[in-house]
Design an enzyme around this catalytic site. Sequence first.
Site, PDB file in Angstrom:
ATOM      1  N   HIS A 303       0.805  -1.214   0.000  1.00 31.43           N
ATOM      2  CA  HIS A 303       0.000   0.000   0.000  1.00 31.43           C
ATOM      3  C   HIS A 303       0.842   1.270   0.000  1.00 31.43           C
ATOM      4  O   HIS A 303       0.454   2.275  -0.578  1.00 31.43           O
ATOM      5  CB  HIS A 303      -1.039  -0.038   1.115  1.00 31.43           C
ATOM      6  CG  HIS A 303      -2.228  -0.858   0.692  1.00 31.43           C
ATOM      7  ND1 HIS A 303      -2.876  -1.721   1.526  1.00 31.43           N
ATOM      8  CD2 HIS A 303      -2.848  -0.987  -0.507  1.00 31.43           C
ATOM      9  CE1 HIS A 303      -3.853  -2.339   0.845  1.00 31.43           C
ATOM     10  NE2 HIS A 303      -3.853  -1.897  -0.385  1.00 31.43           N
ATOM     11  N   ARG A 410     -10.405   2.827  -1.470  1.00 29.87           N
ATOM     12  CA  ARG A 410     -10.049   1.822  -0.448  1.00 29.87           C
ATOM     13  C   ARG A 410     -10.425   2.395   0.906  1.00 29.87           C
ATOM     14  O   ARG A 410      -9.870   3.428   1.304  1.00 29.87           O
ATOM     15  CB  ARG A 410      -8.552   1.528  -0.487  1.00 29.87           C
ATOM     16  CG  ARG A 410      -8.063   0.829  -1.746  1.00 29.87           C
ATOM     17  CD  ARG A 410      -6.561   0.548  -1.640  1.00 29.87           C
ATOM     18  NE  ARG A 410      -6.110  -0.394  -2.637  1.00 29.87           N
ATOM     19  CZ  ARG A 410      -5.572  -0.068  -3.815  1.00 29.87           C
ATOM     20  NH1 ARG A 410      -5.434   1.201  -4.140  1.00 29.87           N
ATOM     21  NH2 ARG A 410      -5.175  -0.996  -4.653  1.00 29.87           N
ATOM     22  N   ARG A 446     -15.114   0.667  -2.099  1.00 31.05           N
ATOM     23  CA  ARG A 446     -14.972  -0.753  -1.763  1.00 31.05           C
ATOM     24  C   ARG A 446     -15.202  -0.931  -0.264  1.00 31.05           C
ATOM     25  O   ARG A 446     -14.669  -0.180   0.555  1.00 31.05           O
ATOM     26  CB  ARG A 446     -13.555  -1.219  -2.106  1.00 31.05           C
ATOM     27  CG  ARG A 446     -13.289  -2.634  -1.628  1.00 31.05           C
ATOM     28  CD  ARG A 446     -11.967  -3.136  -2.089  1.00 31.05           C
ATOM     29  NE  ARG A 446     -10.875  -2.589  -1.311  1.00 31.05           N
ATOM     30  CZ  ARG A 446      -9.600  -2.791  -1.606  1.00 31.05           C
ATOM     31  NH1 ARG A 446      -9.267  -3.506  -2.666  1.00 31.05           N
ATOM     32  NH2 ARG A 446      -8.647  -2.288  -0.858  1.00 31.05           N
ATOM     33  N   GLU A 544     -11.199 -10.944  -7.859  1.00 31.58           N
ATOM     34  CA  GLU A 544      -9.787 -11.080  -7.488  1.00 31.58           C
ATOM     35  C   GLU A 544      -9.430 -12.455  -6.956  1.00 31.58           C
ATOM     36  O   GLU A 544      -8.292 -12.689  -6.573  1.00 31.58           O
ATOM     37  CB  GLU A 544      -9.379  -9.990  -6.501  1.00 31.58           C
ATOM     38  CG  GLU A 544     -10.283  -9.843  -5.301  1.00 31.58           C
ATOM     39  CD  GLU A 544      -9.921  -8.647  -4.412  1.00 31.58           C
ATOM     40  OE1 GLU A 544      -8.893  -7.999  -4.656  1.00 31.58           O
ATOM     41  OE2 GLU A 544     -10.678  -8.395  -3.464  1.00 31.58           O
ATOM     42  N   ASN A 567      -4.152  -7.096  -8.706  1.00 32.81           N
ATOM     43  CA  ASN A 567      -3.082  -7.325  -7.719  1.00 32.81           C
ATOM     44  C   ASN A 567      -3.311  -8.656  -7.010  1.00 32.81           C
ATOM     45  O   ASN A 567      -2.420  -9.497  -6.920  1.00 32.81           O
ATOM     46  CB  ASN A 567      -3.051  -6.214  -6.665  1.00 32.81           C
ATOM     47  CG  ASN A 567      -2.920  -4.838  -7.271  1.00 32.81           C
ATOM     48  OD1 ASN A 567      -2.455  -4.703  -8.395  1.00 32.81           O
ATOM     49  ND2 ASN A 567      -3.335  -3.820  -6.543  1.00 32.81           N
ATOM     50  N   ASP A 568      -4.517  -8.821  -6.501  1.00 33.94           N
ATOM     51  CA  ASP A 568      -4.801 -10.071  -5.800  1.00 33.94           C
ATOM     52  C   ASP A 568      -5.048 -11.214  -6.775  1.00 33.94           C
ATOM     53  O   ASP A 568      -4.642 -12.349  -6.521  1.00 33.94           O
ATOM     54  CB  ASP A 568      -6.006  -9.901  -4.856  1.00 33.94           C
ATOM     55  CG  ASP A 568      -5.572  -9.285  -3.539  1.00 33.94           C
ATOM     56  OD1 ASP A 568      -4.469  -9.627  -3.069  1.00 33.94           O
ATOM     57  OD2 ASP A 568      -6.308  -8.448  -2.993  1.00 33.94           O
ATOM     58  N   ARG A 578       2.097 -11.426  -2.946  1.00 31.50           N
ATOM     59  CA  ARG A 578       2.387 -10.180  -3.663  1.00 31.50           C
ATOM     60  C   ARG A 578       3.377  -9.287  -2.922  1.00 31.50           C
ATOM     61  O   ARG A 578       3.905  -8.346  -3.488  1.00 31.50           O
ATOM     62  CB  ARG A 578       1.083  -9.428  -3.958  1.00 31.50           C
ATOM     63  CG  ARG A 578       0.372  -8.914  -2.740  1.00 31.50           C
ATOM     64  CD  ARG A 578      -1.041  -8.450  -3.073  1.00 31.50           C
ATOM     65  NE  ARG A 578      -1.163  -7.009  -3.012  1.00 31.50           N
ATOM     66  CZ  ARG A 578      -2.320  -6.361  -3.062  1.00 31.50           C
ATOM     67  NH1 ARG A 578      -3.460  -7.022  -3.208  1.00 31.50           N
ATOM     68  NH2 ARG A 578      -2.373  -5.059  -3.004  1.00 31.50           N
ATOM     69  N   CYS A 615      -9.204  -2.449 -11.738  1.00 35.35           N
ATOM     70  CA  CYS A 615      -8.744  -1.453 -10.757  1.00 35.35           C
ATOM     71  C   CYS A 615      -7.440  -1.852 -10.092  1.00 35.35           C
ATOM     72  O   CYS A 615      -6.951  -1.152  -9.211  1.00 35.35           O
ATOM     73  CB  CYS A 615      -9.814  -1.186  -9.706  1.00 35.35           C
ATOM     74  SG  CYS A 615     -10.177  -2.623  -8.697  1.00 35.35           S
TER      75      CYS A 615
HETATM   76  C1  PEP Z   1      -6.375  -5.624  -6.186  1.00 32.42           C
HETATM   77  O1  PEP Z   1      -6.295  -6.613  -5.471  1.00 32.42           O
HETATM   78  O2  PEP Z   1      -6.044  -5.614  -7.389  1.00 32.42           O
HETATM   79  C2  PEP Z   1      -6.861  -4.349  -5.645  1.00 32.42           C
HETATM   80  C3  PEP Z   1      -7.121  -3.352  -6.451  1.00 32.42           C
HETATM   81  O3  PEP Z   1      -7.022  -4.224  -4.320  1.00 32.42           O
HETATM   82  P1  PEP Z   1      -5.859  -4.131  -3.216  1.00 32.42           P
HETATM   83  O4  PEP Z   1      -4.572  -3.785  -3.938  1.00 32.42           O
HETATM   84  O5  PEP Z   1      -6.251  -3.057  -2.254  1.00 32.42           O
HETATM   85  O6  PEP Z   1      -5.863  -5.481  -2.621  1.00 32.42           O
HETATM   86 MG    MG Z   2      -7.321  -6.787  -3.567  1.00 32.16          MG
END
Ligand code: PEP
Ligand code: MG
Length: 653
Positions: A303, A410, A446, A544, A567-568, A578, A615
């Site tokens: 983050h 977020r 979210r 995700e 990302n997830d 990750r 996203c």
């Molecule tokens: C993701 O997982 O791609 C996402 C946008 O959420 P975060 O990075 O907050 O897990």
């Molecule tokens: Mg995520």
Amino acid sequence: MQVERTVCVRVRDGLHARPATQFVKLAKSFQSDIELVRDEQGVSAKSSVKLMLLGVKENDELVIRANGEDATVAMDALARFLETPDAGLDVGGSNEAKSPEAPVKPALQQQSVAAPGDPKGIPASEGAALGMVHPFFHENLVADRRQVPVDQIENEVLRYEAAVAQTVAALLEGRERVGLKPDDLQIIDALVDVAHDAELVDQVKGRIKNGEDAVHATTMAGEDLARSFEAMSDAYIRARAEDIRGVTRNIALTLLGRKDATLADVPDGAIIVAEEISAWDFAKAPIARIGGILCTTGSSTSHVAIMARTHGLPAVLGYNGSVEALRAAKSVAIDGGTGEVVLDPSENVTAAYRERIRKETEARAQLAAYAHVEPKTRDGQLIEVAANLGSLSEVDAALKAGAMGVGLFRTELLFMERKVLPSEDEQTAIYTELARAFAPRPVIVRTLDVGGDKPVAGIEFPEEENPFLGWRGVRMCLDQPEIFRPQLKALLRAAIVGNIKVMVPMIADISELRAVKALVEDCRSELRSQNVPFGEIDLGIMMETPAAALTADELATEADFFSIGTNDLTQYVMAADRLNPRLVKLNRADHPAVLKAVDLICQAAKKAGIWVGVCGEAAAREDLIPEFIRMGVTELSMSPASIARAKKRIIEL
Ligand code: PEP
Ligand code: MG
């Protein structure tokens, strides 16, 4: 005069941190001695530490005893406090400081200036930076016990008292800073309260009188008390252990003439060098003054990396060199686009970096022309390019960067590192301000997405072997309606503005979506019965988990939209953490396995007639944007700093 009264506590959730501090403040405004008794255990009402350790819950019976000239007035005021559900829980609207717009650092092909094999890090937020090091390492406090000779004990007590006064003065000075939120002020007040608390002071002085030196006495008494707090069943009260440790640590450091590093005094343009920077540290830092970030932990989807990109700050994370070398460096050059790091750069390296920064500034100025263009492909298809945000302080930067709405808000930061959970009213104020800033453009919020890896005061997470595969996101929220309901109700209330959409993270099974829908329906009924106005929302899913991708057909028939969290999705499809710097090679959103999952999701959305966005961080990748659009994605949401470049890429297609 002595008076006594039995009252039933109606304060919501009992006398946890905030109400306890307010109650003690009220008690201290009277001269009388005041005692609270529960189950035959009595404590002074003027010590918040003792009061919290009494563990008073809503609906407990308490006896108040007051002895002194103003006993009757005190009794009335204190009883009234305990019988008021909202006592000490005053809600403050959000008045977050707006951060100035941060520059965008475009990617350019860079010639490496570091020698092959030199330590480097993971490129986390692009752009070159050169500057003084601002070390952000916590002091290692070792409190070895020193025996104080009897004739110096009195002096040692005085030293302790002076250190308390100095610590409190520093806290109060911090209270005067501009842009603090009501919540910050309450936290500072609570810390001041702990520093002066009679229970803590008595314990420290008792130890000193037994010959312990002040540093050891303060640290040990603080640790003992912190452990007593940790043993309490109430999660709110347990979270106070952190306050006790923080305050006693500060007093001990003051006694030693040292202090912890802070981000508050970052010199202009300096590069923060740290093992780790929490999202919370970062959120409170003077971002406009930070030149760049270099950390030994983390990766590009941490983050702090996401926040650095939001503000266009170069960042290199997961640096694999030694922490000692970092601590010793005076200046540093980093390239957030390549992960290059040069400690104490030579004149040649400095000159090369100056040139790199000059070229980037030039390219950035050219790119700015695309911030507000309409992102239509050559065949006329409009793609929504929206911003990913984590707090209201980022709104201005997003609007200036050309965001056509918010594709992902977020909400974790609102919950993280607070002493108590944000109330429904507080959340309503924040979501409403956010919605208004972008209206009539859509704002997608979210719902809370935390797990055991990111502790939140007021939520009890079990110890888990694999918090990323654990009780997190919607799984936790559905099990804790007392946390989820206020958020859903706040979102429904803010939806009056007309542009709020809600999406749910970590969906792995359709039953979870159905349960959220049922809860939303229930929240609507409750608001109706309370005569509280609310608006309509679209309810979408973050795609995700591999399970969601594989069952996208079914999910698409019940969701209003899909937003792909690459990302997830990447971490789960590739089975690669990750945040682990060693797995960077596997953490690729452009891996065929991940793209296949994205394609499945897009096909399901098309069949059901719902829209689909991306996203995750991959939404901003110039190489993937054409792929996503070809598959059917119509919305891309990203860090504001990437918006202009993404729009340029789209109009070239
Ligand atoms: C993701 O997982 O791609 C996402 C946008 O959420 P975060 O990075 O907050 O897990
Ligand atoms: Mg995520």
